[in-house]
Design an enzyme around this catalytic site. Structure first.
Site, PDB file in Angstrom:
ATOM      1  N   GLY A  40       6.899  -5.766  -4.617  1.00 34.75           N
ATOM      2  CA  GLY A  40       5.983  -5.573  -3.485  1.00 34.75           C
ATOM      3  C   GLY A  40       6.639  -5.940  -2.165  1.00 34.75           C
ATOM      4  O   GLY A  40       6.000  -6.386  -1.222  1.00 34.75           O
ATOM      5  N   LEU A  85       7.707  -4.300   0.277  1.00 36.11           N
ATOM      6  CA  LEU A  85       7.363  -3.546   1.498  1.00 36.11           C
ATOM      7  C   LEU A  85       5.957  -3.884   1.992  1.00 36.11           C
ATOM      8  O   LEU A  85       5.478  -3.329   2.975  1.00 36.11           O
ATOM      9  CB  LEU A  85       7.475  -2.037   1.231  1.00 36.11           C
ATOM     10  CG  LEU A  85       8.885  -1.545   0.891  1.00 36.11           C
ATOM     11  CD1 LEU A  85       8.862  -0.071   0.518  1.00 36.11           C
ATOM     12  CD2 LEU A  85       9.844  -1.791   2.063  1.00 36.11           C
ATOM     13  N   GLY A  86       5.289  -4.794   1.324  1.00 42.46           N
ATOM     14  CA  GLY A  86       3.911  -5.153   1.685  1.00 42.46           C
ATOM     15  C   GLY A  86       3.856  -6.117   2.852  1.00 42.46           C
ATOM     16  O   GLY A  86       4.881  -6.490   3.433  1.00 42.46           O
ATOM     17  N   GLN A  87       2.621  -6.541   3.182  1.00 42.74           N
ATOM     18  CA  GLN A  87       2.423  -7.399   4.359  1.00 42.74           C
ATOM     19  C   GLN A  87       3.168  -8.730   4.192  1.00 42.74           C
ATOM     20  O   GLN A  87       3.831  -9.194   5.124  1.00 42.74           O
ATOM     21  CB  GLN A  87       0.917  -7.682   4.537  1.00 42.74           C
ATOM     22  CG  GLN A  87       0.600  -8.468   5.791  1.00 42.74           C
ATOM     23  CD  GLN A  87      -0.820  -9.034   5.824  1.00 42.74           C
ATOM     24  OE1 GLN A  87      -1.490  -9.138   4.814  1.00 42.74           O
ATOM     25  NE2 GLN A  87      -1.251  -9.421   7.007  1.00 42.74           N
ATOM     26  N   ASP A 121      10.204  -2.237  -4.553  1.00 43.94           N
ATOM     27  CA  ASP A 121       8.841  -1.762  -4.319  1.00 43.94           C
ATOM     28  C   ASP A 121       8.721  -0.404  -5.001  1.00 43.94           C
ATOM     29  O   ASP A 121       9.720   0.170  -5.431  1.00 43.94           O
ATOM     30  CB  ASP A 121       8.536  -1.646  -2.804  1.00 43.94           C
ATOM     31  CG  ASP A 121       7.031  -1.792  -2.528  1.00 43.94           C
ATOM     32  OD1 ASP A 121       6.623  -2.749  -1.846  1.00 43.94           O
ATOM     33  OD2 ASP A 121       6.248  -0.957  -3.043  1.00 43.94           O
ATOM     34  N   ILE A 122       7.500   0.117  -5.056  1.00 46.32           N
ATOM     35  CA  ILE A 122       7.250   1.370  -5.776  1.00 46.32           C
ATOM     36  C   ILE A 122       7.812   2.568  -5.012  1.00 46.32           C
ATOM     37  O   ILE A 122       8.033   3.623  -5.576  1.00 46.32           O
ATOM     38  CB  ILE A 122       5.718   1.538  -6.016  1.00 46.32           C
ATOM     39  CG1 ILE A 122       5.389   2.724  -6.917  1.00 46.32           C
ATOM     40  CG2 ILE A 122       4.980   1.701  -4.697  1.00 46.32           C
ATOM     41  CD1 ILE A 122       5.601   2.457  -8.371  1.00 46.32           C
ATOM     42  N   ASP A 179       8.726   0.210 -10.431  1.00 49.28           N
ATOM     43  CA  ASP A 179       7.291   0.231 -10.744  1.00 49.28           C
ATOM     44  C   ASP A 179       7.034  -0.981 -11.636  1.00 49.28           C
ATOM     45  O   ASP A 179       7.572  -1.050 -12.748  1.00 49.28           O
ATOM     46  CB  ASP A 179       6.949   1.537 -11.482  1.00 49.28           C
ATOM     47  CG  ASP A 179       5.469   1.590 -11.876  1.00 49.28           C
ATOM     48  OD1 ASP A 179       4.997   2.678 -12.248  1.00 49.28           O
ATOM     49  OD2 ASP A 179       4.799   0.532 -11.812  1.00 49.28           O
ATOM     50  N   TYR A 238     -10.662  -7.485  -7.951  1.00 45.40           N
ATOM     51  CA  TYR A 238      -9.529  -8.224  -7.362  1.00 45.40           C
ATOM     52  C   TYR A 238      -9.612  -9.690  -7.768  1.00 45.40           C
ATOM     53  O   TYR A 238      -8.640 -10.271  -8.253  1.00 45.40           O
ATOM     54  CB  TYR A 238      -9.576  -8.097  -5.847  1.00 45.40           C
ATOM     55  CG  TYR A 238      -8.505  -8.842  -5.094  1.00 45.40           C
ATOM     56  CD1 TYR A 238      -8.825  -9.963  -4.327  1.00 45.40           C
ATOM     57  CD2 TYR A 238      -7.186  -8.419  -5.132  1.00 45.40           C
ATOM     58  CE1 TYR A 238      -7.855 -10.638  -3.614  1.00 45.40           C
ATOM     59  CE2 TYR A 238      -6.205  -9.095  -4.414  1.00 45.40           C
ATOM     60  CZ  TYR A 238      -6.549 -10.198  -3.660  1.00 45.40           C
ATOM     61  OH  TYR A 238      -5.589 -10.874  -2.948  1.00 45.40           O
ATOM     62  N   LYS A 252      -7.249 -12.093 -10.102  1.00 49.14           N
ATOM     63  CA  LYS A 252      -6.634 -13.299  -9.527  1.00 49.14           C
ATOM     64  C   LYS A 252      -6.912 -14.518 -10.412  1.00 49.14           C
ATOM     65  O   LYS A 252      -6.024 -15.333 -10.658  1.00 49.14           O
ATOM     66  CB  LYS A 252      -7.120 -13.533  -8.092  1.00 49.14           C
ATOM     67  CG  LYS A 252      -6.538 -12.560  -7.090  1.00 49.14           C
ATOM     68  CD  LYS A 252      -5.022 -12.664  -7.042  1.00 49.14           C
ATOM     69  CE  LYS A 252      -4.371 -11.520  -6.306  1.00 49.14           C
ATOM     70  NZ  LYS A 252      -2.890 -11.567  -6.396  1.00 49.14           N
TER      71      LYS A 252
END
Ligand code: VAH
Length: 313
Positions: A6, A8-10, A32-33, A51, A140, A144
């Site tokens: 992940g 490339l995420g925030q 990242d994907i 992935d 979500y 978690k």
């Protein structure tokens, strides 16, 4: 060497930048994907398309690169997970399982975030304790809580050094968040500079825990380097820097942009999620066990966000 999913995420894009600065470009393998089009910080060092549902590929990558730390960030966030609950379960849980298996097999330290979204409507809402009722009503949140339990299991059963924090809403200017409920608190800064007006999809009076990204990145690095003997908890530490509602952030922006104004067009789906979460959580355990100490409050964050964004908008 660190493997990050992940990337490339925030959170990922900023954690890659920080860890490459701390550990050296080549010691952080970003994945990242999708390919990092136009993300210079991630593109500047090793990157692989991965992935996280493909456990064999992840393990292969970790073995090939002698990975000793796995940081698993790939997941669907709260709002988009409510639109695609089956995809959210598969990605959030299979991805996590594959990352934990990879860490177990290559004997790597492990980090994955939880969230204030792991709490539910019957959790105490004010000063939410570290150890309390956790019956989230979102997919979500279910992933978690399940994730926290799985990470603790991998620690007690297999000795994997798993560590985790329950992130509040994160605010940053480098990479837009994707599909969260707290994203209004990011969007508002962009709109304040573009149009001096923002229409909030979260209603007035909805308090949620928040944190500026620099404090979030510092917290991950600090927890990963913490003395394991001092950790009473592991998955997952409450952390927060502030709790505010839309009117508070509006007033904070008006101190710098006096004619900024805001109105409301509440999104029932995201409001329902926000209503199920705490107003403010208690971060005492993180402070006592590994010295968590955020440095940005709302006005300091607002000043920095507007300053950094004004040149880009
Ligand atoms: C979301 N930003 O809104 C994420 C985070 C606490 C919020 O989990 O889903």
């Amino acid at each position: 060497k660190v493997l990050i999913t992940g990337a490339l995420g925030q959170i990922g894009s900023e954690l890659v930048e920080r860890l490459r600065k701390d550990l050296g470009e080549d010691n952080v393998i970003a994945t990242d994907i999708r390919k990092p089009e136009g993300n210079p910080t991630v593109e500047s060092g090793p990157f692989e398309v991965l992935d996280v549902n493909d456990g064999d590929a992840m393990l292969e990558l970790a073995k090939k690169n002698n990975v000793d730390t796995v940081i698993h960030l790939a997941a669907l966030l709260s709002a988009v997970a409510e639109q695609k609950p089956q995809m959210a379960w598969n990605l959030n849980m299979t991805g996590l399982y594959n990352a934990l298996e990879t860490a177990r097999i290559v004997d790597a330290e492990f980090f994955a975030p939880s969230s204030i979204g792991a709490f539910g409507p019957n959790t105490p809402k004010d000063n939410t304790p570290q150890d309390t009722i956790m019956r989230p009503t979102t997919m979500y949140g279910v992933t978690k809580v399940a994730g926290e339990l799985l990470e603790d299991y991998y620690y007690t059963k297999f000795g994997v050094d798993t560590r985790s924090v329950r992130f509040p809403g994160l605010i940053s200017y480098k990479t837009l968040p994707g599909g969260g409920t707290t994203d209004y608190a990011v969007d508002i800064y962009y709109e304040a500079l573009r149009k001096k007006h923002y229409t909030s999809f979260i209603k007035e009076g909805s308090y949620m825990d928040m944190m500026y990204m620099p404090d979030a990145i510092d917290a991950v690095v600090k927890l990963l380097n913490a003395d394991p003997d001092k950790l009473v908890h592991r998955n997952s530490f409450n952390i927060t820097a502030m709790s505010f509602e839309p009117e508070d952030i509006k007033k904070s922006i008006q101190k710098i942009i006096p004619d900024f104004d805001m109105d409301y067009d509440v999104d029932p789906a995201r409001q329902k999620i926000a209503d199920s979460w705490p107003n403010s959580i208690d971060a005492t355990a993180a402070k006592e066990e590994w010295g968590f100490s955020p440095s940005y409050d709302l006005d300091k964050m607002t000043a920095d966000m507007l300053d950094k964004l004004k040149d880009r908008i």
